[in-house]
Scaffold this active site. Structure first.
Site, PDB file in Angstrom:
ATOM      1  CG  HIS A   1      -8.769  48.269 -77.992  1.00 21.11           C
ATOM      2  ND1 HIS A   1      -9.288  48.295 -76.643  1.00 21.11           N
ATOM      3  CD2 HIS A   1      -9.195  46.841 -78.389  1.00 21.11           C
ATOM      4  CE1 HIS A   1      -9.979  47.130 -76.149  1.00 21.11           C
ATOM      5  NE2 HIS A   1      -9.827  46.382 -77.285  1.00 21.11           N
TER       6      HIS A   1
ATOM      7  CE1 TYR B   1      -7.358  53.650 -69.977  1.00 23.40           C
ATOM      8  CE2 TYR B   1      -6.267  54.087 -67.679  1.00 23.40           C
ATOM      9  CZ  TYR B   1      -6.072  53.078 -68.874  1.00 23.40           C
ATOM     10  OH  TYR B   1      -5.030  52.527 -69.182  1.00 23.40           O
TER      11      TYR B   1
ATOM     12  N   PRO C   1       0.518  51.166 -62.447  1.00 15.63           N
ATOM     13  CG  PRO C   1      -1.340  50.089 -61.504  1.00 15.63           C
ATOM     14  CD  PRO C   1      -0.316  50.594 -61.087  1.00 15.63           C
TER      15      PRO C   1
ATOM     16  CE  LYS D   1       3.212  54.366 -72.114  1.00 12.86           C
ATOM     17  NZ  LYS D   1       2.678  53.893 -73.177  1.00 12.86           N
TER      18      LYS D   1
ATOM     19  CE1 TYR E   1      -3.227  52.814 -73.639  1.00 10.58           C
ATOM     20  CE2 TYR E   1      -3.698  54.189 -71.895  1.00 10.58           C
ATOM     21  CZ  TYR E   1      -3.906  53.184 -72.489  1.00 10.58           C
ATOM     22  OH  TYR E   1      -4.463  51.892 -71.979  1.00 10.58           O
TER      23      TYR E   1
HETATM   24  P1  FAD Z   1       8.757  40.265 -63.888  1.00 13.71           P
HETATM   25  O1  FAD Z   1       7.562  39.974 -64.682  1.00 13.71           O
HETATM   26  O2  FAD Z   1       8.690  40.583 -62.518  1.00 13.71           O
HETATM   27  O3  FAD Z   1       9.807  39.286 -63.794  1.00 13.71           O
HETATM   28  C1  FAD Z   1      11.115  38.984 -63.100  1.00 13.71           C
HETATM   29  C2  FAD Z   1      11.319  37.633 -63.056  1.00 13.71           C
HETATM   30  O4  FAD Z   1      12.472  37.546 -62.003  1.00 13.71           O
HETATM   31  C3  FAD Z   1       9.970  36.929 -62.173  1.00 13.71           C
HETATM   32  O5  FAD Z   1       9.651  35.747 -62.686  1.00 13.71           O
HETATM   33  C4  FAD Z   1      10.887  36.561 -60.630  1.00 13.71           C
HETATM   34  O6  FAD Z   1      10.239  35.467 -60.149  1.00 13.71           O
HETATM   35  C5  FAD Z   1      12.170  36.235 -61.046  1.00 13.71           C
HETATM   36  N1  FAD Z   1      13.026  36.567 -59.910  1.00 13.71           N
HETATM   37  C6  FAD Z   1      13.120  37.393 -58.887  1.00 13.71           C
HETATM   38  N2  FAD Z   1      13.943  37.210 -57.941  1.00 13.71           N
HETATM   39  C7  FAD Z   1      14.775  36.347 -58.723  1.00 13.71           C
HETATM   40  C8  FAD Z   1      16.104  35.686 -58.185  1.00 13.71           C
HETATM   41  N3  FAD Z   1      16.240  36.054 -56.894  1.00 13.71           N
HETATM   42  N4  FAD Z   1      16.712  34.644 -58.874  1.00 13.71           N
HETATM   43  C9  FAD Z   1      16.046  34.613 -59.860  1.00 13.71           C
HETATM   44  N5  FAD Z   1      14.800  35.063 -60.208  1.00 13.71           N
HETATM   45  C10 FAD Z   1      14.297  36.009 -59.685  1.00 13.71           C
HETATM   46  N6  FAD Z   1       1.323  46.193 -65.734  1.00 13.71           N
HETATM   47  C11 FAD Z   1       0.515  46.754 -66.433  1.00 13.71           C
HETATM   48  O7  FAD Z   1       0.581  47.573 -67.263  1.00 13.71           O
HETATM   49  N7  FAD Z   1      -0.678  46.683 -65.923  1.00 13.71           N
HETATM   50  C12 FAD Z   1      -1.206  45.798 -64.873  1.00 13.71           C
HETATM   51  O8  FAD Z   1      -2.267  45.489 -64.419  1.00 13.71           O
HETATM   52  C13 FAD Z   1       0.083  45.473 -64.069  1.00 13.71           C
HETATM   53  N8  FAD Z   1      -0.087  44.576 -63.055  1.00 13.71           N
HETATM   54  C14 FAD Z   1       0.866  44.210 -62.148  1.00 13.71           C
HETATM   55  C15 FAD Z   1       0.749  43.560 -61.063  1.00 13.71           C
HETATM   56  C16 FAD Z   1       1.633  43.060 -60.173  1.00 13.71           C
HETATM   57  C17 FAD Z   1       1.509  42.433 -58.848  1.00 13.71           C
HETATM   58  C18 FAD Z   1       3.082  43.453 -60.731  1.00 13.71           C
HETATM   59  C19 FAD Z   1       4.262  42.999 -60.036  1.00 13.71           C
HETATM   60  C20 FAD Z   1       3.154  44.132 -61.861  1.00 13.71           C
HETATM   61  C21 FAD Z   1       2.336  44.529 -62.756  1.00 13.71           C
HETATM   62  N9  FAD Z   1       2.383  45.115 -63.867  1.00 13.71           N
HETATM   63  C22 FAD Z   1       1.331  45.627 -64.514  1.00 13.71           C
HETATM   64  C23 FAD Z   1       3.579  45.628 -64.332  1.00 13.71           C
HETATM   65  C24 FAD Z   1       4.076  44.552 -65.208  1.00 13.71           C
HETATM   66  O9  FAD Z   1       3.712  43.245 -64.974  1.00 13.71           O
HETATM   67  C25 FAD Z   1       5.787  44.380 -65.128  1.00 13.71           C
HETATM   68  O10 FAD Z   1       6.097  46.001 -65.649  1.00 13.71           O
HETATM   69  C26 FAD Z   1       6.572  43.160 -65.913  1.00 13.71           C
HETATM   70  O11 FAD Z   1       6.224  42.140 -65.675  1.00 13.71           O
HETATM   71  C27 FAD Z   1       7.893  43.581 -65.997  1.00 13.71           C
HETATM   72  O12 FAD Z   1       8.445  42.418 -66.539  1.00 13.71           O
HETATM   73  P2  FAD Z   1      10.049  42.079 -65.948  1.00 13.71           P
HETATM   74  O13 FAD Z   1      10.414  40.925 -66.729  1.00 13.71           O
HETATM   75  O14 FAD Z   1      10.796  43.228 -65.983  1.00 13.71           O
HETATM   76  O15 FAD Z   1       9.579  41.457 -64.467  1.00 13.71           O
HETATM   77  C1  DHB Z   2      -4.747  47.403 -67.858  1.00 15.19           C
HETATM   78  C2  DHB Z   2      -3.840  47.844 -66.663  1.00 15.19           C
HETATM   79  C3  DHB Z   2      -3.609  49.256 -66.663  1.00 15.19           C
HETATM   80  O1  DHB Z   2      -3.015  49.650 -65.770  1.00 15.19           O
HETATM   81  C4  DHB Z   2      -3.946  49.975 -67.703  1.00 15.19           C
HETATM   82  O2  DHB Z   2      -3.714  51.534 -67.662  1.00 15.19           O
HETATM   83  C5  DHB Z   2      -4.791  49.439 -68.826  1.00 15.19           C
HETATM   84  C6  DHB Z   2      -5.048  47.955 -68.738  1.00 15.19           C
HETATM   85  C7  DHB Z   2      -4.955  45.863 -67.987  1.00 15.19           C
HETATM   86  O3  DHB Z   2      -4.693  45.042 -66.825  1.00 15.19           O
HETATM   87  O4  DHB Z   2      -5.836  45.249 -68.570  1.00 15.19           O
END
Ligand code: FAD
Ligand code: DHB
Length: 394
Positions: free
Chosen positions: A75, A204, A297, A301, A387
């Protein structure tokens, strides 16, 4: 208790944990990953959807970009909207950088496939994860494996990639950690819908009823969000009510534009908060991704920041463990936190600009800010730079 010796024990098999194991393996550093959930559960979680330029560059350079290049959708920018106005902000012409629509589910599948073909040791469905001896020379992680047997991984370094609810961040003693936190007075109701997006790029939208966003996952799957009050029950929102609200908020004054509804595949309420814990290192424990910081969200980021942490941490650990050079490891927390705070500010700014608060004075300021962003090249460039993402190491 069975002991297993490795170089890096990684807690969490989300994007941060698996990408770290991948980057370390490419440089000859061995790791073991532990995860409480099943492989299928982690891969199916509907979360982020937008990859910034530096994330795409990193995934490609790590050999993870093949399907992303084929199936991801590049995009140029986004639309910013308020009643009777819709403006495109073109990141490519402003900064030369762009973003990609490629779901976290897909990034996760690519990582799982790459780690599996490399024979990566990953223990899924574990319980009772505990961290030990983090300031000694041989830290360890103990857990109960999926068969119910106690296990311990003894390592040179432990990395907490265990997201917002994992135990790693609390393993840093309270006396040496600082936290910053902000909760927001609204949440998002998100849906995934089996329908072609009604827009070519993300919208947005500021609206007096509340923020709305139109995102997507592919040419046939749409992802949409509505601002809702905190503690909203998902069952209070029928599919019809969701589509009506989306049509009102996204369609306001947009003559000739229509939102096409479709079957809702997934529906959930996401609370919004900002959180940072410092430092991101304590002795031989390093934190990466959501384990150290959470952003609301708006602005997409979270996943990108997790990838950026790991892009710094992998060479730092390679230096420490293979070259006896601690310089990058010693700088990791400070370097990572510069980007973390930039993204924390950007996510807060996008969130507070786009969600009407009910305060008439603040709402006029929000609209003024949106008008400035879409009419001033200086304003639009600042948004585009943040962004589309600053270079790794910023
Ligand atoms: P995570 O993806 O959370 O991975 C951490 C892992 O550690 C998980 O698999 C978990 O099961 C594991 N874990 C937890 N505790 C333990 C333990 N005790 N022992 C072993 N393993 C463990 N970002 C966006 O940009 N847009 C979105 O729409 C968006 N939606 C989101 C919705 C939700 C519900 C959440 C929680 C986050 C969302 N995010 C979104 C943010 C984005 O998904 C996260 O920033 C990203 O997943 C971060 O990656 P990570 O690997 O740091 O953590
Ligand atoms: C999505 C989520 C966001 O928070 C955003 O700013 C843009 C896209 C998504 O889930 O597609």
């Amino acid at each position: 208790m069975t002991d297993r010796r490795t170089q890096v024990a990684i807690i969490g098999a989300g994007p941060a944990g698996l990408l770290l194991s991948h980057l370390l393996a490419a440089e000859g550093v061995e790791s073991v990953v532990v995860e409480t959930r099943s492989e299928e559960y982690v891969a199916a979680r509907i979360r982020a959807g937008i990859l910034e330029q530096s994330t795409v560059d990193l995934l490609r350079s790590a050999g993870l970009g093949e399907r992303l290049t084929r199936e991801g959708d590049q995009h140029r920018g986004i639309y910013l909207q308020w009643p009777s106005e819709r403006h495109h902000v073109d990141f490519v012409s402003l900064t030369g950088r762009s973003v990609w629509v490629y779901g976290q589910t897909e990034v996760q599948k690519d990582l799982v496939a790459a780690r599996r073909s490399a024979g990566q040791e990953i223990h899924y469905e574990i319980s009772e994860t505990a961290l030990h001896d983090l300031t000694g020379d041989l830290p360890s992680v103990s857990f109960i494996d999926s068969a119910g047997a106690p296990q311990r991984i003894v390592a040179d370094v432990v990395v907490g990639c265990d997201g917002s609810f994992g135990p790693s961040r609390n393993a840093v003693p309270a006396a040496v950690r600082s936290t910053w936190e902000k909760a927001y007075p609204y949440s998002w109701l998100g849906i995934l819908a089996d329908v072609a997006p009604s827009t070519d790029e993300l919208i947005y939208a500021w609206h007096p009823d509340g923020f709305a966003m139109h995102s997507m996952r592919s040419s046939t799957v749409s992802r949409l969000y509505l601002q809702v009050p905190n503690d909203t029950a998902v069952d209070d929102w029928s599919d019809d009510r969701i589509w009506e609200s989306l049509a009102t908020r996204l369609g306001h004054g947009q003559a000739g534009w229509q939102l096409t509804p479709g079957p809702v595949i997934e529906k959930s309420v996401l609370p919004m908060r900002s959180f940072v814990q410092t430092p991101m290192r304590h002795g031989r424990l390093f934190l990466a991704g959501d384990a150290a910081h959470i952003v609301p969200p708006t602005g997409a980021k979270g996943l990108n920041l997790a990838v950026a942490d790991v892009a710094l941490l992998a060479p730092a650990l390679v230096g420490l463990l293979r070259k006896h050079d601690a310089r990058l490891a010693d700088e990791y927390s400070d370097t990572a936190l510069r980007r973390v705070w930039r993204c924390t500010h950007f996510s807060w700014w996008m969130t507070t600009m786009l969600h009407p608060s009910g305060d008439p004075f603040e709402e006029q300021l929000q609209l003024s800010q949106l008008r400035w962003l879409t009419s001033s090249e200086a304003g639009a460039t600042g948004m585009a730079e943040n962004y589309a993402g600053l270079p790794i190491g910023f």
